[in-house]
Design a protein around this motif. Sequence first.
Motif, PDB file in Angstrom:
ATOM      1  N   TRP A  69     -12.946 -18.971 -19.108  1.00 46.68           N
ATOM      2  CA  TRP A  69     -12.667 -17.959 -20.129  1.00 46.68           C
ATOM      3  C   TRP A  69     -13.782 -16.926 -20.065  1.00 46.68           C
ATOM      4  O   TRP A  69     -14.932 -17.210 -20.379  1.00 46.68           O
ATOM      5  CB  TRP A  69     -12.603 -18.604 -21.503  1.00 46.68           C
ATOM      6  CG  TRP A  69     -12.113 -17.730 -22.626  1.00 46.68           C
ATOM      7  CD1 TRP A  69     -11.817 -16.398 -22.582  1.00 46.68           C
ATOM      8  CD2 TRP A  69     -11.878 -18.135 -23.974  1.00 46.68           C
ATOM      9  NE1 TRP A  69     -11.410 -15.945 -23.805  1.00 46.68           N
ATOM     10  CE2 TRP A  69     -11.441 -16.995 -24.679  1.00 46.68           C
ATOM     11  CE3 TRP A  69     -12.003 -19.339 -24.650  1.00 46.68           C
ATOM     12  CZ2 TRP A  69     -11.128 -17.036 -26.037  1.00 46.68           C
ATOM     13  CZ3 TRP A  69     -11.693 -19.376 -25.996  1.00 46.68           C
ATOM     14  CH2 TRP A  69     -11.248 -18.235 -26.683  1.00 46.68           C
ATOM     15  N   PHE A  70     -13.416 -15.721 -19.664  1.00 48.63           N
ATOM     16  CA  PHE A  70     -14.378 -14.649 -19.434  1.00 48.63           C
ATOM     17  C   PHE A  70     -14.323 -13.637 -20.577  1.00 48.63           C
ATOM     18  O   PHE A  70     -13.239 -13.263 -21.025  1.00 48.63           O
ATOM     19  CB  PHE A  70     -14.069 -13.947 -18.112  1.00 48.63           C
ATOM     20  CG  PHE A  70     -13.918 -14.911 -16.970  1.00 48.63           C
ATOM     21  CD1 PHE A  70     -15.031 -15.470 -16.365  1.00 48.63           C
ATOM     22  CD2 PHE A  70     -12.667 -15.289 -16.522  1.00 48.63           C
ATOM     23  CE1 PHE A  70     -14.893 -16.382 -15.326  1.00 48.63           C
ATOM     24  CE2 PHE A  70     -12.516 -16.189 -15.481  1.00 48.63           C
ATOM     25  CZ  PHE A  70     -13.636 -16.740 -14.881  1.00 48.63           C
ATOM     26  N   PHE A  71     -15.487 -13.196 -21.004  1.00 52.15           N
ATOM     27  CA  PHE A  71     -15.615 -12.168 -22.034  1.00 52.15           C
ATOM     28  C   PHE A  71     -16.253 -10.962 -21.364  1.00 52.15           C
ATOM     29  O   PHE A  71     -17.384 -11.034 -20.886  1.00 52.15           O
ATOM     30  CB  PHE A  71     -16.465 -12.683 -23.196  1.00 52.15           C
ATOM     31  CG  PHE A  71     -15.740 -13.705 -24.026  1.00 52.15           C
ATOM     32  CD1 PHE A  71     -15.163 -13.337 -25.231  1.00 52.15           C
ATOM     33  CD2 PHE A  71     -15.608 -15.012 -23.594  1.00 52.15           C
ATOM     34  CE1 PHE A  71     -14.468 -14.273 -25.990  1.00 52.15           C
ATOM     35  CE2 PHE A  71     -14.919 -15.954 -24.345  1.00 52.15           C
ATOM     36  CZ  PHE A  71     -14.350 -15.575 -25.547  1.00 52.15           C
ATOM     37  N   LEU A  72     -15.499  -9.870 -21.301  1.00 50.33           N
ATOM     38  CA  LEU A  72     -15.899  -8.720 -20.504  1.00 50.33           C
ATOM     39  C   LEU A  72     -16.124  -7.473 -21.345  1.00 50.33           C
ATOM     40  O   LEU A  72     -15.494  -7.292 -22.379  1.00 50.33           O
ATOM     41  CB  LEU A  72     -14.823  -8.418 -19.460  1.00 50.33           C
ATOM     42  CG  LEU A  72     -14.424  -9.569 -18.541  1.00 50.33           C
ATOM     43  CD1 LEU A  72     -13.325  -9.110 -17.599  1.00 50.33           C
ATOM     44  CD2 LEU A  72     -15.615 -10.099 -17.773  1.00 50.33           C
ATOM     45  N   TYR A  73     -17.003  -6.643 -20.850  1.00 56.03           N
ATOM     46  CA  TYR A  73     -17.222  -5.333 -21.442  1.00 56.03           C
ATOM     47  C   TYR A  73     -17.588  -4.359 -20.331  1.00 56.03           C
ATOM     48  O   TYR A  73     -18.003  -4.770 -19.251  1.00 56.03           O
ATOM     49  CB  TYR A  73     -18.330  -5.385 -22.506  1.00 56.03           C
ATOM     50  CG  TYR A  73     -19.719  -5.404 -21.936  1.00 56.03           C
ATOM     51  CD1 TYR A  73     -20.495  -4.261 -21.922  1.00 56.03           C
ATOM     52  CD2 TYR A  73     -20.248  -6.563 -21.371  1.00 56.03           C
ATOM     53  CE1 TYR A  73     -21.773  -4.283 -21.382  1.00 56.03           C
ATOM     54  CE2 TYR A  73     -21.507  -6.590 -20.838  1.00 56.03           C
ATOM     55  CZ  TYR A  73     -22.272  -5.438 -20.843  1.00 56.03           C
ATOM     56  OH  TYR A  73     -23.526  -5.459 -20.302  1.00 56.03           O
ATOM     57  N   ALA A  74     -17.412  -3.099 -20.607  1.00 56.78           N
ATOM     58  CA  ALA A  74     -17.779  -2.035 -19.676  1.00 56.78           C
ATOM     59  C   ALA A  74     -18.025  -0.783 -20.500  1.00 56.78           C
ATOM     60  O   ALA A  74     -17.583  -0.695 -21.656  1.00 56.78           O
ATOM     61  CB  ALA A  74     -16.664  -1.791 -18.666  1.00 56.78           C
ATOM     62  N   PRO A  75     -18.716   0.175 -19.962  1.00 57.72           N
ATOM     63  CA  PRO A  75     -18.894   1.430 -20.690  1.00 57.72           C
ATOM     64  C   PRO A  75     -17.556   1.996 -21.134  1.00 57.72           C
ATOM     65  O   PRO A  75     -16.537   1.840 -20.448  1.00 57.72           O
ATOM     66  CB  PRO A  75     -19.555   2.349 -19.668  1.00 57.72           C
ATOM     67  CG  PRO A  75     -20.252   1.411 -18.717  1.00 57.72           C
ATOM     68  CD  PRO A  75     -19.363   0.196 -18.651  1.00 57.72           C
ATOM     69  N   ILE A  76     -17.546   2.612 -22.286  1.00 56.67           N
ATOM     70  CA  ILE A  76     -16.308   3.104 -22.899  1.00 56.67           C
ATOM     71  C   ILE A  76     -15.551   4.069 -21.975  1.00 56.67           C
ATOM     72  O   ILE A  76     -14.322   4.161 -22.038  1.00 56.67           O
ATOM     73  CB  ILE A  76     -16.584   3.719 -24.280  1.00 56.67           C
ATOM     74  CG1 ILE A  76     -15.312   3.814 -25.123  1.00 56.67           C
ATOM     75  CG2 ILE A  76     -17.256   5.065 -24.154  1.00 56.67           C
ATOM     76  CD1 ILE A  76     -14.777   2.502 -25.576  1.00 56.67           C
ATOM     77  N   GLU A  77     -16.247   4.733 -21.075  1.00 59.79           N
ATOM     78  CA  GLU A  77     -15.588   5.662 -20.144  1.00 59.79           C
ATOM     79  C   GLU A  77     -14.571   4.941 -19.266  1.00 59.79           C
ATOM     80  O   GLU A  77     -13.610   5.540 -18.817  1.00 59.79           O
ATOM     81  CB  GLU A  77     -16.627   6.358 -19.262  1.00 59.79           C
ATOM     82  CG  GLU A  77     -17.595   7.245 -19.997  1.00 59.79           C
ATOM     83  CD  GLU A  77     -18.737   6.472 -20.642  1.00 59.79           C
ATOM     84  OE1 GLU A  77     -19.120   5.370 -20.163  1.00 59.79           O
ATOM     85  OE2 GLU A  77     -19.239   6.937 -21.668  1.00 59.79           O
ATOM     86  N   TYR A  78     -14.785   3.658 -18.995  1.00 53.18           N
ATOM     87  CA  TYR A  78     -13.856   2.895 -18.171  1.00 53.18           C
ATOM     88  C   TYR A  78     -12.589   2.624 -18.931  1.00 53.18           C
ATOM     89  O   TYR A  78     -11.558   2.431 -18.460  1.00 53.18           O
ATOM     90  CB  TYR A  78     -14.479   1.599 -17.695  1.00 53.18           C
ATOM     91  CG  TYR A  78     -15.514   1.765 -16.622  1.00 53.18           C
ATOM     92  CD1 TYR A  78     -15.789   2.999 -16.051  1.00 53.18           C
ATOM     93  CD2 TYR A  78     -16.241   0.686 -16.174  1.00 53.18           C
ATOM     94  CE1 TYR A  78     -16.744   3.131 -15.073  1.00 53.18           C
ATOM     95  CE2 TYR A  78     -17.203   0.823 -15.180  1.00 53.18           C
ATOM     96  CZ  TYR A  78     -17.435   2.046 -14.644  1.00 53.18           C
ATOM     97  OH  TYR A  78     -18.375   2.173 -13.661  1.00 53.18           O
TER      98      TYR A  78
END
Length: 74
Positions: free
Chosen positions: A65-74
């Motif tokens: 179970w992966f919890f991901l984030y990226a800069p809002i531009e993505y």
Amino acid sequence: PYIACFFFTTCPGSCPRQSSQMQLLHNKFKDKPIRFVSITVDPEIDTQEKLAEYAKSYGADPSRWFFLYAPIEY
């Protein structure tokens, strides 16, 4: 196969219920090759550390179970 959802850790509404449902599926299919992905829609607040705490609170197996984030531009 992957099961994915979008959420944010400070969500007072449907996110906790949605994460609980992901937790149920995560536990139900623990012996199946299914992966779970929760993607934050608030990456400015939901840092890696915050997501790690949130994942732990739901008993997430980090290999499934992966919890991901990226800069809002993505």
